[in-house]
Design a protein around this motif. Sequence first.
Motif, PDB file in Angstrom:
ATOM      1  N   GLN A  79      48.686  59.637  52.478  1.00  0.00           N
ATOM      2  CA  GLN A  79      48.164  58.998  51.393  1.00  0.00           C
ATOM      3  C   GLN A  79      48.432  57.419  51.297  1.00  0.00           C
ATOM      4  O   GLN A  79      49.738  57.196  51.607  1.00  0.00           O
ATOM      5  CB  GLN A  79      48.711  59.318  49.892  1.00  0.00           C
ATOM      6  CG  GLN A  79      48.184  60.990  49.768  1.00  0.00           C
ATOM      7  CD  GLN A  79      48.877  61.676  48.435  1.00  0.00           C
ATOM      8  OE1 GLN A  79      48.132  61.511  47.354  1.00  0.00           O
ATOM      9  NE2 GLN A  79      49.782  62.277  48.645  1.00  0.00           N
TER      10      GLN A  79
ATOM     11  N   PRO B 228      43.442  59.008  40.319  1.00  0.00           N
ATOM     12  CA  PRO B 228      42.883  60.329  40.905  1.00  0.00           C
ATOM     13  C   PRO B 228      42.920  61.463  40.012  1.00  0.00           C
ATOM     14  O   PRO B 228      43.641  61.804  38.785  1.00  0.00           O
ATOM     15  CB  PRO B 228      44.262  60.822  42.029  1.00  0.00           C
ATOM     16  CG  PRO B 228      45.475  60.076  41.531  1.00  0.00           C
ATOM     17  CD  PRO B 228      44.723  58.663  40.665  1.00  0.00           C
ATOM     18  N   SER B 229      41.930  62.423  40.246  1.00  0.00           N
ATOM     19  CA  SER B 229      41.723  63.776  39.401  1.00  0.00           C
ATOM     20  C   SER B 229      42.799  64.713  39.251  1.00  0.00           C
ATOM     21  O   SER B 229      43.088  65.471  38.573  1.00  0.00           O
ATOM     22  CB  SER B 229      40.219  64.175  39.460  1.00  0.00           C
ATOM     23  OG  SER B 229      40.171  64.581  40.843  1.00  0.00           O
ATOM     24  N   ASN B 230      43.564  64.785  40.609  1.00  0.00           N
ATOM     25  CA  ASN B 230      44.710  65.702  41.061  1.00  0.00           C
ATOM     26  C   ASN B 230      45.829  64.979  41.289  1.00  0.00           C
ATOM     27  O   ASN B 230      46.087  64.602  42.189  1.00  0.00           O
ATOM     28  CB  ASN B 230      44.065  66.626  41.884  1.00  0.00           C
ATOM     29  CG  ASN B 230      45.226  67.660  41.852  1.00  0.00           C
ATOM     30  OD1 ASN B 230      46.474  67.471  41.671  1.00  0.00           O
ATOM     31  ND2 ASN B 230      45.047  68.899  42.484  1.00  0.00           N
TER      32      ASN B 230
ATOM     33  N   CYS C  74      48.086  66.491  46.264  1.00  0.00           N
ATOM     34  CA  CYS C  74      46.591  66.343  45.660  1.00  0.00           C
ATOM     35  C   CYS C  74      45.885  67.709  45.652  1.00  0.00           C
ATOM     36  O   CYS C  74      44.433  67.933  45.942  1.00  0.00           O
ATOM     37  CB  CYS C  74      45.923  65.355  46.788  1.00  0.00           C
ATOM     38  SG  CYS C  74      46.751  63.810  46.604  1.00  0.00           S
ATOM     39  N   GLY C  75      46.633  68.856  45.576  1.00  0.00           N
ATOM     40  CA  GLY C  75      45.807  70.239  45.268  1.00  0.00           C
ATOM     41  C   GLY C  75      45.648  70.917  46.775  1.00  0.00           C
ATOM     42  O   GLY C  75      45.230  71.996  46.781  1.00  0.00           O
ATOM     43  N   TRP C  76      46.260  70.124  47.760  1.00  0.00           N
ATOM     44  CA  TRP C  76      45.741  70.931  49.130  1.00  0.00           C
ATOM     45  C   TRP C  76      46.622  72.076  49.394  1.00  0.00           C
ATOM     46  O   TRP C  76      46.426  72.935  50.377  1.00  0.00           O
ATOM     47  CB  TRP C  76      46.126  69.520  50.179  1.00  0.00           C
ATOM     48  CG  TRP C  76      44.778  68.980  50.231  1.00  0.00           C
ATOM     49  CD1 TRP C  76      44.683  67.674  49.926  1.00  0.00           C
ATOM     50  CD2 TRP C  76      43.366  69.316  50.703  1.00  0.00           C
ATOM     51  NE1 TRP C  76      43.528  66.943  50.171  1.00  0.00           N
ATOM     52  CE2 TRP C  76      42.759  68.441  50.712  1.00  0.00           C
ATOM     53  CE3 TRP C  76      43.069  70.542  51.484  1.00  0.00           C
ATOM     54  CZ2 TRP C  76      41.531  68.248  51.298  1.00  0.00           C
ATOM     55  CZ3 TRP C  76      41.800  70.651  51.785  1.00  0.00           C
ATOM     56  CH2 TRP C  76      40.896  69.399  51.739  1.00  0.00           C
TER      57      TRP C  76
ATOM     58  N   ASP D 252      43.675  60.332  52.697  1.00  0.00           N
ATOM     59  CA  ASP D 252      43.203  59.932  51.232  1.00  0.00           C
ATOM     60  C   ASP D 252      42.153  60.666  50.619  1.00  0.00           C
ATOM     61  O   ASP D 252      41.219  60.382  50.745  1.00  0.00           O
ATOM     62  CB  ASP D 252      42.782  58.355  51.496  1.00  0.00           C
ATOM     63  CG  ASP D 252      44.055  57.640  51.050  1.00  0.00           C
ATOM     64  OD1 ASP D 252      45.001  58.120  50.549  1.00  0.00           O
ATOM     65  OD2 ASP D 252      43.839  56.300  51.400  1.00  0.00           O
ATOM     66  N   CYS D 253      42.473  61.958  50.535  1.00  0.00           N
ATOM     67  CA  CYS D 253      41.362  62.985  50.087  1.00  0.00           C
ATOM     68  C   CYS D 253      42.029  63.834  49.271  1.00  0.00           C
ATOM     69  O   CYS D 253      42.959  64.790  49.718  1.00  0.00           O
ATOM     70  CB  CYS D 253      40.681  63.521  51.213  1.00  0.00           C
ATOM     71  SG  CYS D 253      39.111  64.622  50.717  1.00  0.00           S
ATOM     72  N   GLU D 254      41.547  64.274  48.137  1.00  0.00           N
ATOM     73  CA  GLU D 254      41.989  65.376  47.311  1.00  0.00           C
ATOM     74  C   GLU D 254      41.455  66.539  47.752  1.00  0.00           C
ATOM     75  O   GLU D 254      40.248  66.655  48.307  1.00  0.00           O
ATOM     76  CB  GLU D 254      41.498  65.059  45.652  1.00  0.00           C
ATOM     77  CG  GLU D 254      42.443  63.782  45.116  1.00  0.00           C
ATOM     78  CD  GLU D 254      41.929  63.501  43.622  1.00  0.00           C
ATOM     79  OE1 GLU D 254      41.570  64.513  43.190  1.00  0.00           O
ATOM     80  OE2 GLU D 254      42.299  62.488  43.361  1.00  0.00           O
ATOM     81  N   SER D 255      41.960  67.686  47.299  1.00  0.00           N
ATOM     82  CA  SER D 255      41.608  69.046  47.841  1.00  0.00           C
ATOM     83  C   SER D 255      40.215  69.145  47.009  1.00  0.00           C
ATOM     84  O   SER D 255      39.830  68.552  46.150  1.00  0.00           O
ATOM     85  CB  SER D 255      42.535  70.081  47.037  1.00  0.00           C
ATOM     86  OG  SER D 255      42.380  70.204  45.780  1.00  0.00           O
TER      87      SER D 255
ATOM     88  N   GLN E  10      37.337  70.105  44.643  1.00  0.00           N
ATOM     89  CA  GLN E  10      37.017  70.278  43.327  1.00  0.00           C
ATOM     90  C   GLN E  10      35.730  70.145  42.998  1.00  0.00           C
ATOM     91  O   GLN E  10      35.213  68.918  42.590  1.00  0.00           O
ATOM     92  CB  GLN E  10      37.953  69.163  42.573  1.00  0.00           C
ATOM     93  CG  GLN E  10      39.486  69.275  42.868  1.00  0.00           C
ATOM     94  CD  GLN E  10      40.141  68.200  42.315  1.00  0.00           C
ATOM     95  OE1 GLN E  10      40.136  68.098  41.009  1.00  0.00           O
ATOM     96  NE2 GLN E  10      40.838  67.392  43.149  1.00  0.00           N
TER      97      GLN E  10
END
Length: 207
Positions: A171, A182-184, A189-191, A68-71, A73
């Motif tokens: 997730q 989410p922002s991504n 998630c941008g990872w 549960d973490c976005e890349s 940013q």
Amino acid sequence: ETPGFHQGETIPDAIEAHAHALLHVLEQQQPGGPYRLLGHSTGALVAFEMARRLEARGERVAQLVLVDCESPQPSPLPLQSEQIQLLETLEALVMLGGERIKYHGLTLANMALDELYDWAMAELQQRHILFAPGTPVAALKRLVALYQAMVRNHCAYQPDSPVSAPTLLIQAQELIDPTKPPSNPTPDCGWQAWCRQPIQIAITPGN
């Protein structure tokens, strides 16, 4: 455990410092790889940075698990009063238990800071979250300082290279706070941009 939680410990001022502190502990327990690392939320950024540093030393990271973490940013944070920082920390802790704070008509803007801390500590103790009855309010003040430092570190983190380790992104199926999308919104998630190997994605029930 996050450095800085206990009185006398230094609160990390960056994800890099946090990773450095935990690597010191990890290598005392296991001087060589392969390593398996897991982190949740800001802890996922810390685990990622630990993996980067271990690989840079020639160590093998057999598995990196990000929960549960976005890349990374980097984003600016607005200046906030200590009262707002306290309430944000309180709401985050209570929300993890699936609850919401009920302010019962309190006029928070008119409450002195010490009074607000007393009220917040009582709210946490009533819900049996972190603090046992009789715990001094100083412990909550320490936690607020630590949580806010983690938020700043999270928003400022910008790594300069990807990892080679096999990476799994876990997730939750539901947002813990539906008002904050989410922002991504991409599946990874941008990872993927930060992983040399194709990442695996697992969706789990709940929030």
